[in-house]
Write a protein that holds these residues in place. Structure first.
Motif, PDB file in Angstrom:
ATOM      1  N   PHE A   1       1.541  -3.862   8.587  1.00  0.00           N
ATOM      2  CA  PHE A   1       0.721  -4.979   8.128  1.00  0.00           C
ATOM      3  C   PHE A   1      -0.747  -4.783   8.514  1.00  0.00           C
ATOM      4  O   PHE A   1      -1.652  -4.924   7.683  1.00  0.00           O
ATOM      5  CB  PHE A   1       1.262  -6.274   8.737  1.00  0.00           C
ATOM      6  CG  PHE A   1       0.499  -7.509   8.362  1.00  0.00           C
ATOM      7  CD1 PHE A   1       0.710  -8.119   7.133  1.00  0.00           C
ATOM      8  CD2 PHE A   1      -0.408  -8.088   9.236  1.00  0.00           C
ATOM      9  CE1 PHE A   1       0.017  -9.272   6.782  1.00  0.00           C
ATOM     10  CE2 PHE A   1      -1.108  -9.232   8.900  1.00  0.00           C
ATOM     11  CZ  PHE A   1      -0.889  -9.830   7.669  1.00  0.00           C
ATOM     12  N   MET A   2      -0.989  -4.450   9.779  1.00  0.00           N
ATOM     13  CA  MET A   2      -2.360  -4.261  10.232  1.00  0.00           C
ATOM     14  C   MET A   2      -3.008  -3.049   9.565  1.00  0.00           C
ATOM     15  O   MET A   2      -4.196  -3.061   9.221  1.00  0.00           O
ATOM     16  CB  MET A   2      -2.398  -4.133  11.752  1.00  0.00           C
ATOM     17  CG  MET A   2      -2.012  -5.416  12.477  1.00  0.00           C
ATOM     18  SD  MET A   2      -2.093  -5.290  14.283  1.00  0.00           S
ATOM     19  CE  MET A   2      -3.861  -5.179  14.553  1.00  0.00           C
ATOM     20  N   THR A   3      -2.214  -1.994   9.357  1.00  0.00           N
ATOM     21  CA  THR A   3      -2.747  -0.801   8.705  1.00  0.00           C
ATOM     22  C   THR A   3      -3.119  -1.095   7.260  1.00  0.00           C
ATOM     23  O   THR A   3      -4.175  -0.670   6.773  1.00  0.00           O
ATOM     24  CB  THR A   3      -1.720   0.347   8.757  1.00  0.00           C
ATOM     25  OG1 THR A   3      -1.325   0.572  10.118  1.00  0.00           O
ATOM     26  CG2 THR A   3      -2.306   1.633   8.194  1.00  0.00           C
ATOM     27  N   GLU A   4      -2.271  -1.827   6.566  1.00  0.00           N
ATOM     28  CA  GLU A   4      -2.565  -2.183   5.178  1.00  0.00           C
ATOM     29  C   GLU A   4      -3.828  -3.026   5.083  1.00  0.00           C
ATOM     30  O   GLU A   4      -4.669  -2.809   4.199  1.00  0.00           O
ATOM     31  CB  GLU A   4      -1.388  -2.943   4.576  1.00  0.00           C
ATOM     32  CG  GLU A   4      -1.570  -3.314   3.118  1.00  0.00           C
ATOM     33  CD  GLU A   4      -0.326  -3.942   2.521  1.00  0.00           C
ATOM     34  OE1 GLU A   4       0.186  -3.409   1.524  1.00  0.00           O
ATOM     35  OE2 GLU A   4       0.134  -4.969   3.070  1.00  0.00           O
TER      36      GLU A   4
ATOM     37  N   HIS B   1       0.849  -1.192   0.000  1.00  0.00           N
ATOM     38  CA  HIS B   1       0.000   0.000   0.000  1.00  0.00           C
ATOM     39  C   HIS B   1       0.888   1.247   0.000  1.00  0.00           C
ATOM     40  O   HIS B   1       1.622   1.498   0.957  1.00  0.00           O
ATOM     41  CB  HIS B   1      -0.881  -0.012   1.240  1.00  0.00           C
ATOM     42  CG  HIS B   1      -1.985   0.997   1.241  1.00  0.00           C
ATOM     43  ND1 HIS B   1      -1.754   2.355   1.230  1.00  0.00           N
ATOM     44  CD2 HIS B   1      -3.342   0.847   1.264  1.00  0.00           C
ATOM     45  CE1 HIS B   1      -2.900   2.999   1.264  1.00  0.00           C
ATOM     46  NE2 HIS B   1      -3.877   2.107   1.276  1.00  0.00           N
ATOM     47  N   PRO B   2       0.853   2.065  -1.060  1.00  0.00           N
ATOM     48  CA  PRO B   2       1.756   3.219  -1.132  1.00  0.00           C
ATOM     49  C   PRO B   2       1.542   4.227  -0.014  1.00  0.00           C
ATOM     50  O   PRO B   2       2.498   4.839   0.478  1.00  0.00           O
ATOM     51  CB  PRO B   2       1.466   3.826  -2.508  1.00  0.00           C
ATOM     52  CG  PRO B   2       0.114   3.314  -2.888  1.00  0.00           C
ATOM     53  CD  PRO B   2       0.002   1.956  -2.266  1.00  0.00           C
ATOM     54  N   GLY B   3       0.293   4.417   0.402  1.00  0.00           N
ATOM     55  CA  GLY B   3       0.030   5.352   1.486  1.00  0.00           C
ATOM     56  C   GLY B   3       0.607   4.882   2.805  1.00  0.00           C
ATOM     57  O   GLY B   3       1.130   5.683   3.593  1.00  0.00           O
ATOM     58  N   VAL B   4       0.517   3.581   3.061  1.00  0.00           N
ATOM     59  CA  VAL B   4       1.080   3.027   4.295  1.00  0.00           C
ATOM     60  C   VAL B   4       2.597   3.178   4.287  1.00  0.00           C
ATOM     61  O   VAL B   4       3.205   3.576   5.285  1.00  0.00           O
ATOM     62  CB  VAL B   4       0.678   1.552   4.465  1.00  0.00           C
ATOM     63  CG1 VAL B   4       1.389   0.936   5.668  1.00  0.00           C
ATOM     64  CG2 VAL B   4      -0.835   1.430   4.627  1.00  0.00           C
ATOM     65  N   LEU B   5       3.228   2.871   3.164  1.00  0.00           N
ATOM     66  CA  LEU B   5       4.676   3.027   3.067  1.00  0.00           C
ATOM     67  C   LEU B   5       5.086   4.486   3.269  1.00  0.00           C
ATOM     68  O   LEU B   5       6.076   4.773   3.959  1.00  0.00           O
ATOM     69  CB  LEU B   5       5.169   2.526   1.714  1.00  0.00           C
ATOM     70  CG  LEU B   5       5.123   1.010   1.509  1.00  0.00           C
ATOM     71  CD1 LEU B   5       5.438   0.668   0.057  1.00  0.00           C
ATOM     72  CD2 LEU B   5       6.078   0.285   2.451  1.00  0.00           C
ATOM     73  N   LYS B   6       4.322   5.403   2.699  1.00  0.00           N
ATOM     74  CA  LYS B   6       4.630   6.820   2.867  1.00  0.00           C
ATOM     75  C   LYS B   6       4.494   7.247   4.321  1.00  0.00           C
ATOM     76  O   LYS B   6       5.336   7.993   4.851  1.00  0.00           O
ATOM     77  CB  LYS B   6       3.696   7.653   1.983  1.00  0.00           C
ATOM     78  CG  LYS B   6       3.962   9.151   2.058  1.00  0.00           C
ATOM     79  CD  LYS B   6       3.033   9.921   1.126  1.00  0.00           C
ATOM     80  CE  LYS B   6       3.292  11.421   1.228  1.00  0.00           C
ATOM     81  NZ  LYS B   6       2.375  12.186   0.329  1.00  0.00           N
ATOM     82  N   ALA B   7       3.446   6.763   4.986  1.00  0.00           N
ATOM     83  CA  ALA B   7       3.244   7.115   6.394  1.00  0.00           C
ATOM     84  C   ALA B   7       4.367   6.553   7.256  1.00  0.00           C
ATOM     85  O   ALA B   7       4.892   7.238   8.141  1.00  0.00           O
ATOM     86  CB  ALA B   7       1.893   6.590   6.873  1.00  0.00           C
ATOM     87  N   MET B   8       4.742   5.306   6.996  1.00  0.00           N
ATOM     88  CA  MET B   8       5.821   4.696   7.773  1.00  0.00           C
ATOM     89  C   MET B   8       7.144   5.415   7.545  1.00  0.00           C
ATOM     90  O   MET B   8       8.011   5.448   8.427  1.00  0.00           O
ATOM     91  CB  MET B   8       5.947   3.223   7.409  1.00  0.00           C
ATOM     92  CG  MET B   8       4.734   2.366   7.751  1.00  0.00           C
ATOM     93  SD  MET B   8       4.393   2.214   9.521  1.00  0.00           S
ATOM     94  CE  MET B   8       5.801   1.253  10.077  1.00  0.00           C
ATOM     95  N   ALA B   9       7.318   5.999   6.362  1.00  0.00           N
ATOM     96  CA  ALA B   9       8.546   6.712   6.035  1.00  0.00           C
ATOM     97  C   ALA B   9       8.580   8.128   6.599  1.00  0.00           C
ATOM     98  O   ALA B   9       9.647   8.747   6.654  1.00  0.00           O
ATOM     99  CB  ALA B   9       8.730   6.767   4.516  1.00  0.00           C
TER     100      ALA B   9
END
Length: 266
Positions: free
Chosen positions: A120-123, A74-82
């Motif tokens: 993982f849970m967010t995605e 999920h691109p949004g999740v990756l962006k948030a984690m970054a």
């Protein structure tokens, strides 16, 4: 955030998630692994951790989330984690290992989950920009901060009053204006703010709390671990009218949900 209610360090170490073989490396983190997390001198030890938090966060995303067999997509999740400063949500003495691949204690017998678990849970929750989300288990506020940039509103409940107060202060200090934190028992949810597009739960009840189902919109999603003290499954639930579609995602091990649910019958 995973809510471990073990008061000792050994309890914290033994209380990690366990999953299928291919997830065990991330979701299982035993006593030896926890000890290594604190003393290892090769990249994640306190004395050798890179003080550049932005660089450490970028490595976390690349090595733990994006460049693996079970990568987060999920691109949004990756962006948030970054972008969310995870080090701001851990005790100051542990900030240099904030981006390591493991959970960390945050006080009161609780932990901040390892980054992969949060992602993982967010995605699986499939967050959308217009969503209003209920989180049960605020902890340090990190999961709420991750959700903050992905959804419209986050309502987060924490049963440990001191953690709720600290999270509220830190989230406000860091500018997460669309997160509301309340101290209380999450079993009955946040009725006056309902209905919610999605619900995320970070402690394991022995059954899905009906009040949380009732507060979920038609078409809404819930990510929740369910089971006893030894055998639990992480579920993705989808509400369709009076029906609740259940998808088993992963064998896990969370601490039991405490509070009112222990005094209620199925």
């Amino acid at each position: 955030m995973m809510k471990y209610r073990y008061s000792s360090f050994v309890g914290f170490a033994l209380g990690q998630n366990t999953g299928s073989a291919r997830h065990r490396k991330r979701l299982g983190f035993g006593l030896v692994g926890c000890l290594l997390l604190l003393v290892c001198s090769e990249g994640i030890g306190l004395e050798n951790e890179n003080p550049d938090y932005a660089a450490a966060r970028a490595r976390m995303v690349k090595q733990q989330l994006d460049g693996t067999r079970d990568a987060i997509k999920h691109p949004g999740v990756l962006k948030a984690m970054a972008s969310v400063p995870r080090h701001e949500f851990v005790p100051e003495e542990l900030r240099e290992v904030a981006y390591a691949d493991g959970p960390l204690p945050i006080g009161y017998g609780q932990t901040i989950s390892q980054p992969y678990v949060v992602a993982f849970m967010t995605e699986k929750l499939d967050p959308k920009p217009t969503d209003k989300v209920l989180e049960i288990g605020t902890g340090s506020g990190y999961q709420a901060a991750i959700l903050s940039g992905l959804v419209s509103e986050v309502y987060s409940m924490e049963i440990v009053e001191e953690l709720a107060e600290r999270a509220q202060i830190d989230l406000a200090r860091l500018g997460y204006r669309n997160v509301k934190v309340r101290h209380g028992d999450g079993y009955r949810g946040w009725r006056e703010a309902a209905p919610f597009d999605a619900v995320i739960v970070t402690c394991a009840p022995d059954r899905v709390p009906q009040p949380l189902v009732d507060q979920l919109k038609d078409g809404g999603r819930m990510v929740i671990p369910v089971g006893g003290s030894l055998v639990q499954t992480l579920y993705l639930l989808r509400k369709h009218g009076a029906q609740l579609e259940q998808e088993a995602i992963l064998p896990v091990r969370f601490v039991p949900m405490t509070g009112e649910i222990r005094n209620t019958t199925p």
